[in-house]
Design an enzyme around this catalytic site. Structure first.
Site, PDB file in Angstrom:
ATOM      1  N   ALA A 162      10.151 -17.219  21.825  1.00 51.49           N
ATOM      2  CA  ALA A 162       9.236 -16.924  22.763  1.00 51.49           C
ATOM      3  C   ALA A 162       7.991 -16.286  21.976  1.00 51.49           C
ATOM      4  CB  ALA A 162       9.763 -15.626  23.736  1.00 51.49           C
TER       5      ALA A 162
ATOM      6  N   VAL B  42       3.468 -19.917  21.520  1.00 53.66           N
ATOM      7  CA  VAL B  42       3.484 -21.385  22.033  1.00 53.66           C
ATOM      8  C   VAL B  42       4.749 -21.212  23.390  1.00 53.66           C
ATOM      9  CG1 VAL B  42       4.157 -23.642  21.758  1.00 53.66           C
ATOM     10  CG2 VAL B  42       2.730 -22.945  20.288  1.00 53.66           C
ATOM     11  N   GLY B  43       5.772 -20.925  22.917  1.00 56.61           N
ATOM     12  CA  GLY B  43       6.822 -20.926  24.193  1.00 56.61           C
ATOM     13  C   GLY B  43       6.312 -19.943  25.235  1.00 56.61           C
TER      14      GLY B  43
ATOM     15  N   THR C 101       7.372 -22.199  12.211  1.00 53.87           N
ATOM     16  CA  THR C 101       7.586 -23.096  11.312  1.00 53.87           C
ATOM     17  C   THR C 101       6.435 -22.696  10.021  1.00 53.87           C
ATOM     18  OG1 THR C 101       6.081 -24.705  12.330  1.00 53.87           O
ATOM     19  CG2 THR C 101       8.377 -24.959  12.414  1.00 53.87           C
TER      20      THR C 101
ATOM     21  N   GLU D 259       2.559 -29.372  20.539  1.00 55.25           N
ATOM     22  CA  GLU D 259       1.784 -28.588  21.630  1.00 55.25           C
ATOM     23  C   GLU D 259       0.442 -28.480  21.033  1.00 55.25           C
ATOM     24  OE1 GLU D 259       1.935 -27.362  24.737  1.00 55.25           O
ATOM     25  OE2 GLU D 259      -0.041 -27.171  24.289  1.00 55.25           O
TER      26      GLU D 259
ATOM     27  N   ASN E 156      -4.741 -31.479  13.830  1.00 61.28           N
ATOM     28  CA  ASN E 156      -5.261 -30.004  13.235  1.00 61.28           C
ATOM     29  C   ASN E 156      -5.882 -30.271  12.320  1.00 61.28           C
ATOM     30  OD1 ASN E 156      -4.340 -28.336  15.324  1.00 61.28           O
ATOM     31  ND2 ASN E 156      -2.412 -27.716  14.185  1.00 61.28           N
TER      32      ASN E 156
ATOM     33  N   CYS F 192      -2.173 -22.138  12.292  1.00 64.24           N
ATOM     34  CA  CYS F 192      -1.952 -23.384  12.447  1.00 64.24           C
ATOM     35  C   CYS F 192      -2.700 -24.563  11.171  1.00 64.24           C
ATOM     36  CB  CYS F 192      -2.213 -24.087  13.650  1.00 64.24           C
ATOM     37  SG  CYS F 192      -1.014 -23.600  14.936  1.00 64.24           S
TER      38      CYS F 192
ATOM     39  N   PHE G 167      -8.498 -13.795  14.167  1.00 62.14           N
ATOM     40  CA  PHE G 167      -8.770 -14.721  13.749  1.00 62.14           C
ATOM     41  C   PHE G 167      -9.836 -15.936  14.315  1.00 62.14           C
ATOM     42  CE2 PHE G 167      -6.992 -18.795  15.500  1.00 62.14           C
ATOM     43  CZ  PHE G 167      -5.951 -18.216  16.280  1.00 62.14           C
TER      44      PHE G 167
HETATM   45  P1  NAD Z   1       5.548 -17.397  17.072  1.00 61.69           P
HETATM   46  O1  NAD Z   1       6.084 -16.910  15.601  1.00 61.69           O
HETATM   47  O2  NAD Z   1       4.681 -16.574  17.850  1.00 61.69           O
HETATM   48  O3  NAD Z   1       6.867 -17.420  17.819  1.00 61.69           O
HETATM   49  C1  NAD Z   1       8.128 -18.006  17.250  1.00 61.69           C
HETATM   50  C2  NAD Z   1       9.427 -17.230  17.955  1.00 61.69           C
HETATM   51  O4  NAD Z   1      10.433 -17.965  17.368  1.00 61.69           O
HETATM   52  C3  NAD Z   1       9.340 -15.643  17.430  1.00 61.69           C
HETATM   53  O5  NAD Z   1       9.437 -14.959  18.543  1.00 61.69           O
HETATM   54  C4  NAD Z   1      10.747 -15.692  16.709  1.00 61.69           C
HETATM   55  O6  NAD Z   1      11.545 -14.528  16.979  1.00 61.69           O
HETATM   56  C5  NAD Z   1      11.461 -16.872  17.461  1.00 61.69           C
HETATM   57  N1  NAD Z   1      12.463 -17.529  16.800  1.00 61.69           N
HETATM   58  C6  NAD Z   1      12.555 -17.972  15.414  1.00 61.69           C
HETATM   59  N2  NAD Z   1      13.910 -18.440  15.090  1.00 61.69           N
HETATM   60  C7  NAD Z   1      14.613 -18.297  16.367  1.00 61.69           C
HETATM   61  C8  NAD Z   1      15.978 -18.660  16.643  1.00 61.69           C
HETATM   62  N3  NAD Z   1      16.713 -19.447  15.871  1.00 61.69           N
HETATM   63  N4  NAD Z   1      16.241 -18.282  17.743  1.00 61.69           N
HETATM   64  C9  NAD Z   1      15.644 -17.603  18.693  1.00 61.69           C
HETATM   65  N5  NAD Z   1      14.542 -17.393  18.498  1.00 61.69           N
HETATM   66  C10 NAD Z   1      13.941 -17.667  17.320  1.00 61.69           C
HETATM   67  O7  NAD Z   1       5.110 -18.829  16.689  1.00 61.69           O
HETATM   68  P2  NAD Z   1       4.101 -19.674  17.729  1.00 61.69           P
HETATM   69  O8  NAD Z   1       2.835 -19.220  17.217  1.00 61.69           O
HETATM   70  O9  NAD Z   1       4.528 -19.684  19.016  1.00 61.69           O
HETATM   71  O10 NAD Z   1       4.399 -21.242  16.830  1.00 61.69           O
HETATM   72  C11 NAD Z   1       5.699 -21.765  17.336  1.00 61.69           C
HETATM   73  C12 NAD Z   1       5.556 -23.445  16.931  1.00 61.69           C
HETATM   74  O11 NAD Z   1       4.392 -24.012  17.421  1.00 61.69           O
HETATM   75  C13 NAD Z   1       4.985 -23.403  15.162  1.00 61.69           C
HETATM   76  O12 NAD Z   1       5.470 -24.618  14.805  1.00 61.69           O
HETATM   77  C14 NAD Z   1       3.531 -23.675  15.534  1.00 61.69           C
HETATM   78  O13 NAD Z   1       3.092 -24.304  14.321  1.00 61.69           O
HETATM   79  C15 NAD Z   1       3.615 -24.353  16.556  1.00 61.69           C
HETATM   80  N6  NAD Z   1       2.223 -24.246  17.306  1.00 61.69           N
HETATM   81  C16 NAD Z   1       1.389 -23.033  17.226  1.00 61.69           C
HETATM   82  C17 NAD Z   1       0.320 -22.933  17.995  1.00 61.69           C
HETATM   83  C18 NAD Z   1      -0.387 -21.689  18.069  1.00 61.69           C
HETATM   84  O14 NAD Z   1      -1.701 -21.623  18.373  1.00 61.69           O
HETATM   85  N7  NAD Z   1       0.214 -20.611  17.765  1.00 61.69           N
HETATM   86  C19 NAD Z   1      -0.288 -23.947  18.655  1.00 61.69           C
HETATM   87  C20 NAD Z   1       0.293 -25.240  18.505  1.00 61.69           C
HETATM   88  C21 NAD Z   1       1.592 -25.358  17.797  1.00 61.69           C
HETATM   89  C1  UDX Z   2      -5.847 -24.706  16.623  1.00 66.06           C
HETATM   90  C2  UDX Z   2      -6.068 -26.089  17.420  1.00 66.06           C
HETATM   91  O1  UDX Z   2      -7.235 -26.185  17.978  1.00 66.06           O
HETATM   92  C3  UDX Z   2      -4.959 -26.267  18.389  1.00 66.06           C
HETATM   93  O2  UDX Z   2      -5.301 -27.463  19.029  1.00 66.06           O
HETATM   94  C4  UDX Z   2      -3.506 -26.457  17.977  1.00 66.06           C
HETATM   95  O3  UDX Z   2      -2.777 -26.458  18.868  1.00 66.06           O
HETATM   96  C5  UDX Z   2      -3.488 -24.988  16.988  1.00 66.06           C
HETATM   97  O4  UDX Z   2      -4.551 -24.900  15.975  1.00 66.06           O
HETATM   98  P1  UDX Z   2      -6.203 -22.269  17.023  1.00 66.06           P
HETATM   99  O5  UDX Z   2      -5.828 -22.006  15.575  1.00 66.06           O
HETATM  100  O6  UDX Z   2      -5.445 -21.469  18.017  1.00 66.06           O
HETATM  101  O7  UDX Z   2      -5.905 -23.744  17.613  1.00 66.06           O
HETATM  102  O8  UDX Z   2      -7.637 -21.995  17.354  1.00 66.06           O
HETATM  103  P2  UDX Z   2      -9.067 -22.804  17.033  1.00 66.06           P
HETATM  104  O9  UDX Z   2      -9.840 -22.693  18.279  1.00 66.06           O
HETATM  105  O10 UDX Z   2      -8.673 -24.190  16.669  1.00 66.06           O
HETATM  106  O11 UDX Z   2      -9.885 -22.099  15.911  1.00 66.06           O
HETATM  107  C6  UDX Z   2      -9.140 -22.099  14.571  1.00 66.06           C
HETATM  108  C7  UDX Z   2     -10.057 -21.485  13.537  1.00 66.06           C
HETATM  109  O12 UDX Z   2     -11.217 -22.053  13.287  1.00 66.06           O
HETATM  110  C8  UDX Z   2     -10.612 -19.893  14.155  1.00 66.06           C
HETATM  111  O13 UDX Z   2     -10.594 -18.963  13.039  1.00 66.06           O
HETATM  112  C9  UDX Z   2     -12.227 -20.391  14.636  1.00 66.06           C
HETATM  113  O14 UDX Z   2     -12.852 -19.353  14.520  1.00 66.06           O
HETATM  114  C10 UDX Z   2     -12.351 -21.439  13.548  1.00 66.06           C
HETATM  115  N1  UDX Z   2     -13.455 -22.314  14.068  1.00 66.06           N
HETATM  116  C11 UDX Z   2     -13.320 -23.020  14.880  1.00 66.06           C
HETATM  117  C12 UDX Z   2     -14.737 -22.196  13.222  1.00 66.06           C
HETATM  118  O15 UDX Z   2     -14.683 -21.603  12.480  1.00 66.06           O
HETATM  119  N2  UDX Z   2     -15.658 -23.307  13.854  1.00 66.06           N
HETATM  120  C13 UDX Z   2     -15.646 -24.051  14.873  1.00 66.06           C
HETATM  121  O16 UDX Z   2     -16.319 -24.598  15.164  1.00 66.06           O
HETATM  122  C14 UDX Z   2     -14.240 -23.927  15.520  1.00 66.06           C
END
Ligand code: NAD
Ligand code: UDX
EC number: 1.1.1.22
Length: 476
Positions: free
Chosen positions: A8, A11-12, A87, A157, A220, A272, A334
């Protein structure tokens, strides 16, 4: 249909909230091993800040969206299970500092294998290395109970933080990778059906599992590469008199190139980009493709260079010493519209300034003070956490953060910084007063008229503020 999502987080949470909003006929249970996180999802103060998220959660929570720590029941009841756990990059052992650590994905897969009593579609939502689905399948099949069938799908995602709700509602595409078998196709159809509640079918792309996994890393890597490319040119601009904003505009107007993601900055951050490119590099090295690995490594190296270059510029401009000087840091997240600080460039800037003996006054509208202290006292950032705690003050108001400081540094592009009363700020700062705009969001000409000495990314200013403070009116 019943859906369970394990993890949760950033992303979740938003993904399930939007799914619940758009699919009133589906019951979604979001589970996490962190009871604190689940309690926050069930409270008025959600664990993450994301514009529009509160409203969606309020509408669906306890209607068809449930947050729970009862992982067992949720897995047992679900037809389809998303794995959306973190991850991170491995911090020890094989592939340390590069490979993705799949221990949370593996533990989620093991839980499913142990608990499941009926057929499940298991969906990789987490970003994983290519062929990770094979490992999940291996775990599930090695522990398979008789009569239970598993399908594994990849459904990466693409949401970005700060715009997650809009990205989910209006996704450019939804990507689903599956096995090229009749069962695989059926599983893809079932997941596609969920998204078709709000995403036009032509925007739902289906591929084989490995293409789907690789496409996420590739997307990415491409995005980060654009930022590193424009940031590399920002250094050329500063050395030559060109202006990186003008260059970005001129280049981006070519419809083959496009204007997005060409905003030069102090460097990209977030959980990411770096992690996923390192993951890609590790895969390439293991596939004996060193030239490909080296190509993508440059994107990260350029980002490190940019963060260091900006930090050094601050020190050099302040007469090559910041020891005992107070410096205001505006923005720690960030990027704007998030409270997330993972890999934020602000950490590198603060670390460099602290190592040089500066005292920091930090303000961010959404980052919790404890988070800033945690980040700056982390063993990877300092060996003297107590010293850092003494040197850092967190403020709840930008005007109090800048008072009596020698310099103001913009690390995050929060909209509210654009509208600050800079006359008032100038009066309250030490003179000469410096502004380092790491996001290129301020009106630099106006700041120089007020008397500030301004430095930014990708544009060299004459020492106008300084000259003016000596009574000389420079030609801009
Ligand atoms: P996050 O750290 O915010 O959330 C992950 C959650 O998973 C945590 O709350 C953790 O407690 C829980 N968890 C871990 N192991 C578990 C288990 N075995 N059972 C139950 N809960 C468990 O991470 P996030 O930012 O949501 O990213 C999740 C994934 O999505 C990553 O692989 C990331 O690369 C990918 N992703 C992230 C973004 C982003 O913008 N943050 C965007 C696209 C993809
Ligand atoms: C990124 C990808 O955009 C998204 O598709 C993927 O699922 C997760 O990783 P995020 O990291 O949440 O998303 O934000 P993003 O808007 O991509 O910005 C990433 C970083 O790049 C930030 O620090 C932002 O300030 C920086 N950035 C972005 C720049 O410095 N210049 C730009 O033109 C755009």
């Amino acid at each position: 249909m019943k859906v369970c999502c394990i993890g949760a987080g950033y992303v979740g949470g938003p993904t399930c909230a939007v799914m619940a909003l758009k699919c009133p006929d589906i019951v979604i249970t979001l589970v996490d091993k962190s009871s604190e996180r689940i309690a926050q999802w069930n409270s008025d103060k959600l664990p993450i800040y994301e514009p529009g998220l509160d409203e969606v959660v309020k509408k669906c929570r306890n209607v068809n969206l449930f947050f729970s720590t009862d992982i067992e029941t949720a897995i047992k009841e679900a037809d389809l299970i998303f794995i959306s756990v973190n991850t991170p990059t491995k911090t020890c052992g094989n592939g340390k500092g590069r490979a993705a650590d799949l221990k949370y994905v593996e533990s989620a897969a093991r839980m499913i294998a142990e608990i499941a009593q009926s057929n499940k579609i298991v969906v990789e939502k987490s970003t994983v290395p290519v062929r990770a689905a094979e490992s999940i399948m291996h775990i599930l099949r090695a522990n398979q109970k008789p009569g239970i069938h598993y399908d594994i799908l990849s459904n990466p995602e693409f949401l970005a933080e700060g715009t997650a709700i809009n990205d989910l509602l209006n996704a450019d595409r939804v990507l689903i990778g599956g096995e090229e078998t009749p069962e695989g196709h059926q599983a893809v159809e079932k997941l596609s059906w969920i998204y078709e509640h709000w995403i036009p079918k032509q925007n739902i792309l289906t591929t084989n599992t490995w293409s789907s996994e690789l496409s996420k890393l590739a997307a990415n890597a491409f995005l980060a590469q654009r930022i590193s490319s424009i940031n590399s040119l920002s250094a050329v601009c500063e050395a030559t008199g060109a202006d990186v904003s003008e260059v970005a505009r001129a280049v981006g107007l070519d419809s083959r190139i496009g204007s997005k993601f060409l905003q030069a900055s102090v460097g990209f951050g977030g959980s990411c980009f770096q992690k996923d490119i390192l993951n890609l590099i590790y895969i390439c090295e293991n596939l004996n493709l060193p030239e490909v690995a080296a190509y993508w490594q440059q994107v990260i190296d350029m980002n490190e260079y940019q963060k260091r270059r900006f930090s050094q510029k601050i020190i050099e401009s302040l007469f090559n010493t910041v020891s005992d000087k107070r410096i205001a840091i505006l923005g720690f997240a960030f990027k704007k519209n998030t409270g997330d600080t993972r890999e934020t460039a602000a950490i590198t800037v603060c670390q460099t300034l602290l190592e040089e003996g500066a005292a920091l006054d930090i303000y961010d509208p959404k980052v919790e003070p404890e988070q800033i202290i945690d980040d700056l006292t982390h063993p990877s950032v300092t060996e003297s956490p107590e010293k850092v705690k003494k040197a850092v003050q967190i403020h709840s108001d930008p005007y109090s953060a800048v008072r009596a400081t020698h310099a103001l540094v913009i690390c995050t592009e929060w909209d509210e910084f654009v509208d600050l009363d800079f006359e008032r700020i100038y009066k309250s700062m030490m003179k000469p007063a410096y502004i380092f705009d790491g996001r290129k969001i301020l009106d630099h000409e106006r700041l120089q008229q007020i008397g500030f000495h301004v430095q930014t990314i990708g544009k060299k200013y004459q020492r106008a503020g300084l000259l003016r403070s000596w009574g000389i009116v420079p030609q801009l």
